[in-house]
Scaffold this motif. Sequence first.
Motif, PDB file in Angstrom:
ATOM      1  N   THR A 111       4.261  79.514  63.832  1.00 31.49           N
ATOM      2  CA  THR A 111       4.477  78.093  63.536  1.00 31.49           C
ATOM      3  C   THR A 111       3.233  77.273  63.850  1.00 31.49           C
ATOM      4  OG1 THR A 111       6.843  78.280  63.986  1.00 31.49           O
ATOM      5  CG2 THR A 111       5.882  76.075  64.083  1.00 31.49           C
ATOM      6  N   ARG A 112       2.626  77.574  65.000  1.00 25.82           N
ATOM      7  CA  ARG A 112       1.455  76.814  65.433  1.00 25.82           C
ATOM      8  C   ARG A 112       0.288  76.968  64.468  1.00 25.82           C
ATOM      9  NH1 ARG A 112      -0.647  78.655  71.073  1.00 25.82           N
ATOM     10  NH2 ARG A 112       1.602  78.385  71.451  1.00 25.82           N
ATOM     11  N   HIS A 113       0.134  78.175  63.888  1.00 25.12           N
ATOM     12  CA  HIS A 113      -1.048  78.447  63.063  1.00 25.12           C
ATOM     13  C   HIS A 113      -0.732  78.586  61.574  1.00 25.12           C
ATOM     14  CE1 HIS A 113      -3.486  78.880  66.662  1.00 25.12           C
ATOM     15  NE2 HIS A 113      -2.611  79.735  67.150  1.00 25.12           N
ATOM     16  N   ILE A 152      -1.725  90.066  74.881  1.00 21.80           N
ATOM     17  CA  ILE A 152      -0.513  90.088  74.058  1.00 21.80           C
ATOM     18  C   ILE A 152      -0.687  89.152  72.866  1.00 21.80           C
ATOM     19  CG2 ILE A 152       1.938  89.508  73.986  1.00 21.80           C
ATOM     20  CD1 ILE A 152       2.115  90.371  76.925  1.00 21.80           C
ATOM     21  N   ASP A 153      -1.158  87.939  73.135  1.00 16.90           N
ATOM     22  CA  ASP A 153      -1.363  86.983  72.045  1.00 16.90           C
ATOM     23  C   ASP A 153      -2.401  87.497  71.049  1.00 16.90           C
ATOM     24  OD1 ASP A 153       0.492  85.290  73.096  1.00 16.90           O
ATOM     25  OD2 ASP A 153      -0.942  83.858  73.932  1.00 16.90           O
ATOM     26  N   TYR A 154      -3.410  88.199  71.530  1.00 15.48           N
ATOM     27  CA  TYR A 154      -4.418  88.792  70.644  1.00 15.48           C
ATOM     28  C   TYR A 154      -3.747  89.724  69.640  1.00 15.48           C
ATOM     29  CZ  TYR A 154      -8.176  91.965  69.184  1.00 15.48           C
ATOM     30  OH  TYR A 154      -9.048  92.731  68.446  1.00 15.48           O
ATOM     31  N   VAL A 155      -2.857  90.593  70.117  1.00 19.23           N
ATOM     32  CA  VAL A 155      -2.181  91.542  69.234  1.00 19.23           C
ATOM     33  C   VAL A 155      -1.256  90.815  68.263  1.00 19.23           C
ATOM     34  CG1 VAL A 155      -0.563  93.481  69.121  1.00 19.23           C
ATOM     35  CG2 VAL A 155      -2.348  93.447  70.875  1.00 19.23           C
ATOM     36  N   LEU A 156      -0.515  89.834  68.757  1.00 18.14           N
ATOM     37  CA  LEU A 156       0.408  89.108  67.891  1.00 18.14           C
ATOM     38  C   LEU A 156      -0.346  88.368  66.780  1.00 18.14           C
ATOM     39  CD1 LEU A 156       3.039  87.622  70.397  1.00 18.14           C
ATOM     40  CD2 LEU A 156       2.897  89.905  69.377  1.00 18.14           C
ATOM     41  N   HIS A 158      -3.319  89.126  65.698  1.00 21.49           N
ATOM     42  CA  HIS A 158      -3.895  90.194  64.865  1.00 21.49           C
ATOM     43  C   HIS A 158      -2.912  90.578  63.755  1.00 21.49           C
ATOM     44  CE1 HIS A 158      -4.979  94.354  63.802  1.00 21.49           C
ATOM     45  NE2 HIS A 158      -6.190  94.076  64.224  1.00 21.49           N
ATOM     46  N   GLU A 159      -1.644  90.781  64.112  1.00 18.71           N
ATOM     47  CA  GLU A 159      -0.647  91.159  63.106  1.00 18.71           C
ATOM     48  C   GLU A 159      -0.326  89.998  62.174  1.00 18.71           C
ATOM     49  OE1 GLU A 159      -0.397  94.161  62.844  1.00 18.71           O
ATOM     50  OE2 GLU A 159      -1.128  94.699  64.843  1.00 18.71           O
ATOM     51  N   LEU A 160      -0.341  88.784  62.674  1.00 22.15           N
ATOM     52  CA  LEU A 160      -0.121  87.633  61.801  1.00 22.15           C
ATOM     53  C   LEU A 160      -1.241  87.493  60.781  1.00 22.15           C
ATOM     54  CD1 LEU A 160       1.221  84.995  64.366  1.00 22.15           C
ATOM     55  CD2 LEU A 160       2.514  86.094  62.504  1.00 22.15           C
ATOM     56  N   ILE A 161      -2.470  87.755  61.179  1.00 22.23           N
ATOM     57  CA  ILE A 161      -3.586  87.727  60.220  1.00 22.23           C
ATOM     58  C   ILE A 161      -3.352  88.753  59.124  1.00 22.23           C
ATOM     59  CG2 ILE A 161      -6.078  88.049  59.903  1.00 22.23           C
ATOM     60  CD1 ILE A 161      -5.473  85.543  61.435  1.00 22.23           C
ATOM     61  N   HIS A 162      -2.767  89.892  59.487  1.00 24.66           N
ATOM     62  CA  HIS A 162      -2.497  90.942  58.494  1.00 24.66           C
ATOM     63  C   HIS A 162      -1.455  90.514  57.461  1.00 24.66           C
ATOM     64  CE1 HIS A 162      -5.124  94.111  59.604  1.00 24.66           C
ATOM     65  NE2 HIS A 162      -4.554  94.395  60.771  1.00 24.66           N
ATOM     66  N   PHE A 176      -9.505  85.688  61.819  1.00 25.11           N
ATOM     67  CA  PHE A 176      -9.077  85.944  63.190  1.00 25.11           C
ATOM     68  C   PHE A 176      -9.822  85.027  64.154  1.00 25.11           C
ATOM     69  CE2 PHE A 176      -7.756  89.823  66.006  1.00 25.11           C
ATOM     70  CZ  PHE A 176      -6.964  88.985  66.770  1.00 25.11           C
ATOM     71  N   THR A 177     -11.130  84.911  63.981  1.00 23.26           N
ATOM     72  CA  THR A 177     -11.947  84.092  64.873  1.00 23.26           C
ATOM     73  C   THR A 177     -11.635  82.610  64.717  1.00 23.26           C
ATOM     74  OG1 THR A 177     -13.712  85.743  64.761  1.00 23.26           O
ATOM     75  CG2 THR A 177     -14.310  83.585  65.594  1.00 23.26           C
ATOM     76  N   LEU A 178     -11.259  82.195  63.504  1.00 20.45           N
ATOM     77  CA  LEU A 178     -10.881  80.804  63.311  1.00 20.45           C
ATOM     78  C   LEU A 178      -9.613  80.464  64.089  1.00 20.45           C
ATOM     79  CD1 LEU A 178     -11.540  80.263  59.483  1.00 20.45           C
ATOM     80  CD2 LEU A 178     -12.774  79.220  61.389  1.00 20.45           C
ATOM     81  N   VAL A 179      -8.670  81.396  64.092  1.00 18.97           N
ATOM     82  CA  VAL A 179      -7.418  81.174  64.810  1.00 18.97           C
ATOM     83  C   VAL A 179      -7.589  81.371  66.301  1.00 18.97           C
ATOM     84  CG1 VAL A 179      -5.021  81.955  65.085  1.00 18.97           C
ATOM     85  CG2 VAL A 179      -6.043  81.832  62.799  1.00 18.97           C
TER      86      VAL A 179
END
Length: 206
Positions: A111-113, A152-156, A158-162, A176-179
């Motif tokens: 939701t945030r991103h 944990i947030d990094y992995v979550l 990461h999957e959202l970018i996918h 990924f870096t933008l988010v």
Amino acid sequence: MRVTIPAWTPYQAGVQFARSRMTWINSHRQPSGLLQPGQAIGKAHHLRFAPQTTSQRISSRVLAGQIVVGYPSSLDAGDSRVQNAARAASVRALRRQAEQLLPQRLADLATRHGFSYTSVSIKQLKSRWGSCDKSKHIVLNLYLMQLPWQCIDYVLIHELIHTRVLHHGPDFWQQFTLVLPTAKQIRRQMADYQPVLFVPEQALEK
């Protein structure tokens, strides 16, 4: 784990082979230490070993904030049978934590991103922290609950970018870096962790 090579093969070739397969080796390595009384399991549970004088069976219960492993007083908490029960109960506790916390955390980040996904499920994966398919179904590893929240947030994320970019090309890392501006630094930190049940010598920041 042992690497066996033909007698005529140079030693360095064996070393290079082992290094090239390090990800696979780590994913199949069993924890060598013993789970300890009072040890933190994930974000919400601690282990308690309870010797019993009235029972000859080994049992385990996952309670609110506590994992209780009962065993005959004739045994030791370090006995392999007691440890196996503690490991199985710890995995159950991690699954419970993951099912309670990770879907909501993923939804909040989405939701945030501005991301969307089809579904999320929790599994016990051997070599990956998570996955996302072309239909936007996300799978998260229950062992994530042992990592610091920033990982944990990094992995979550990461999957959202996918959900937008399935590969790991330059455009993936750009988004990924933008988010998550610290993605590259956390990526290096992630190399220190493996999706296994942590034992004391592998204890991590909570």
